[in-house]
Design an enzyme around this catalytic site. Sequence first.
Site, mmCIF file in Angstrom:
data_model
loop_
_atom_site.group_PDB
_atom_site.id
_atom_site.type_symbol
_atom_site.label_atom_id
_atom_site.label_comp_id
_atom_site.label_asym_id
_atom_site.label_seq_id
_atom_site.Cartn_x
_atom_site.Cartn_y
_atom_site.Cartn_z
ATOM 1 N N HIS A 1 -20.039 4.229 -18.381
ATOM 2 C CA HIS A 1 -19.798 5.641 -18.086
ATOM 3 C C HIS A 1 -19.512 6.446 -19.353
ATOM 4 O O HIS A 1 -18.369 6.555 -19.786
ATOM 5 C CB HIS A 1 -18.619 5.782 -17.116
ATOM 6 C CG HIS A 1 -18.931 5.345 -15.732
ATOM 7 N ND1 HIS A 1 -19.432 6.211 -14.783
ATOM 8 C CD2 HIS A 1 -18.852 4.132 -15.142
ATOM 9 C CE1 HIS A 1 -19.631 5.543 -13.651
ATOM 10 N NE2 HIS A 1 -19.295 4.277 -13.844
ATOM 11 N N GLU B 1 -19.485 9.613 -19.617
ATOM 12 C CA GLU B 1 -18.714 10.841 -19.312
ATOM 13 C C GLU B 1 -17.217 10.581 -19.361
ATOM 14 O O GLU B 1 -16.442 11.455 -19.734
ATOM 15 C CB GLU B 1 -19.118 11.410 -17.953
ATOM 16 C CG GLU B 1 -18.485 10.760 -16.753
ATOM 17 C CD GLU B 1 -19.053 9.389 -16.435
ATOM 18 O OE1 GLU B 1 -18.446 8.674 -15.612
ATOM 19 O OE2 GLU B 1 -20.108 9.015 -17.000
ATOM 20 N N CYS C 1 -24.994 3.678 -14.832
ATOM 21 C CA CYS C 1 -24.387 2.723 -13.903
ATOM 22 C C CYS C 1 -25.373 2.310 -12.808
ATOM 23 O O CYS C 1 -26.286 1.541 -13.057
ATOM 24 C CB CYS C 1 -23.080 3.306 -13.339
ATOM 25 S SG CYS C 1 -21.962 2.044 -12.696
#
Length: 382
Positions: A356, A358, A266
């Site tokens: 993202h 994760e 990001c």
Amino acid sequence: MTTPARSADRTPAVLVLEDGRTFRGRAYGAVGETFGEAVFNTGMTGYQETLTDPSYHRQVVVMTAPHIGNTGVNDEDPESRRIWVAGYVVRDPARVPSNWRSVRTLDEELAAQGVVGISGVDTRALTRHLRERGAMRVGVFSGPAVRGADEAALLARVQQAPQMSGADLCGEVATTEPYVVPAHGTRRLTVAAVDLGIKGMTPHRMAERGIEVHVLPAHTTLEQLYAVRPDGVFFSNGPGDPAAAGHPVELMRGVLERGTPLFGICFGNQILGRALGFGTFKLKYGHRGINQPVQDRTTGKVEVTAHNHGFAVDAPLDRVTDTPYGRAEVSHVCLNDDVVEGLRLLDRPAFSVQYHPEAAAGPHDAAYLFDRFVQLMEGQRA
């Protein structure tokens, strides 16, 4: 000043955009006033992760899903130590949460942390307005701030609020002291993670792969970073304008000079772009949600991904670029609008993505990127 409110109250509230459009509703969370940049999130779940994502610092988040708060709030899902959004806008808040993990209502959590929100708003109309006009400054006012207030005076206050362009914010959300997230099981590798607004799930995903993660403050020096003897270096997500983040760019250039395996997410992708000599620009309304289609151009695979960014890297999609650190190319692209969603160096072990992987609330299509980082580090060690 803010005071607690209950969603069942009829406390009046008003949302005022910087172009003069207003939306009236009821107080949700704390009563008072707040200012920020109005953005919308298209996720139908994961609101707790959204609220606690440091990348939303100084932003007022409009939820496009009509029903918010259905699963309440628990103490396991926060991505950081607090709620970071400047304000919260929902249409129909849940009256009673229903989930076995819930320990309190979302309304109670917002009030306890002093987050001013508004409910009963036509979020569809508001979202369409932001899509047409772009993200803009906004104020949310409730309680005494609304009663008898002159809308022209409220608008003037909104227009005096700081803009997101030019804002250097990562230092306001990052840790002030280093800390370590230990590897799960046997430690295979060590990573120095530069915290620009890191989410808790990110070092967790690395720890699952046997990585000991040293999370370091945003102002970390190159010497302090290498003092942990890292096998790889990670640059996290974070808020603000990447064009205003001078220190992280210089720090990353130092890492690139040494040839240490590097991964950015990001804001970290934007920092890599700047370190390589590319520019960045502000998107009209940004990408925020958990349903964005991205193509990995190295494999042709399309992933459904989680996003939260209002800026992007200005890099050519149709060619390889020569940089001070070797050849670079765009590795991932958004299929909605051709925005750059990833970069990689062809002559050094460095890559980044704008989204993202994760993704605590899902989806998990991009989890392989942590494995790719492991492969880079193991390859360099070999």
